[in-house]
Design a protein around this motif. Structure first.
Motif: not given
Length: 186
Positions: A46-52, A111-131
């Motif tokens: 699965q691929d995901n894309h978020s904008r924040s 980030v392997p399975p078994g890890f918690g994951h999060g992020f903080l946007v530090t720019s005006e906007t951010a496009d974040f993509q992940y497999k």
């Protein structure tokens, strides 16, 4: 492509070679053979894309069943990305790694399975993509508090009042509260 271990060896920082000229750039973001040689022998489903927008904090998310490994990168803007080891039997349980990922540095974080994951946007906007290595399963998703006092994650924020978070993320449980369930599944 340069792949290095972070303070938590299972979490890898990937720095692709970027070939650029006046037309733009080219970079390879996934190569099965190269990643397998570096110990990332995963199948992505699965691929995901978020904008924040700036000051959005997402996480710390994980799934108790169908844990997801995530290969994360930023294609616009910048984020501070965090991975927390939630595997109770791991020597690095409860430790975290944080890296700045941006469109300018082109870094990718594994980030392997078994890890918690999060992020903080530090720019005006951010496009974040992940497999992801497994499918999203909302019934198994859990959230650890972004500011859990035992984790001591340095998000480098002046005041939490300016952060933008979902209700789910605001109501995350502490690592201590999550521990019994983590022991059951990990």
């Amino acid at each position: 492509m340069k792949i290095t271990e972070t303070r938590i060896p299972d979490v890898k920082l990937i720095e692709p070679k970027v070939f650029g000229d006046e037309r733009g750039f080219f970079m390879e973001t996934w190569n099965d053979q190269t990643f397998r040689e570096a110990g990332i022998a995963e199948t992505f489903v699965q691929d995901n894309h978020s904008r924040s927008v700036k000051n959005t904090l997402r996480g710390l998310h994980y799934q108790i069943k169908q844990p997801q490994g995530k290969l994360v990168r930023v294609t616009r803007g910048e984020v501070f990305d965090v991975a927390v080891d939630l595997r109770p039997e791991s020597p690095t349980f409860g430790q975290w790694v944080g890296e700045y990922l941006s469109e300018d540095n082109s870094r990718i974080l594994w980030v392997p399975p078994g890890f918690g994951h999060g992020f903080l946007v530090t720019s005006e906007t951010a496009d974040f993509q992940y497999k992801c290595t497994d499918f999203y399963a909302p019934e198994y998703e859990r959230t650890i508090q972004w500011n859990d006092p035992t984790l001591k994650i340095n998000w480098d924020v002046d005041s939490p009042k300016g952060l933008l978070m979902s209700a789910k993320d605001q109501e995350g449980q502490s690592l201590e509260q999550a521990l019994a369930e983590l022991k059951e599944y990990y």
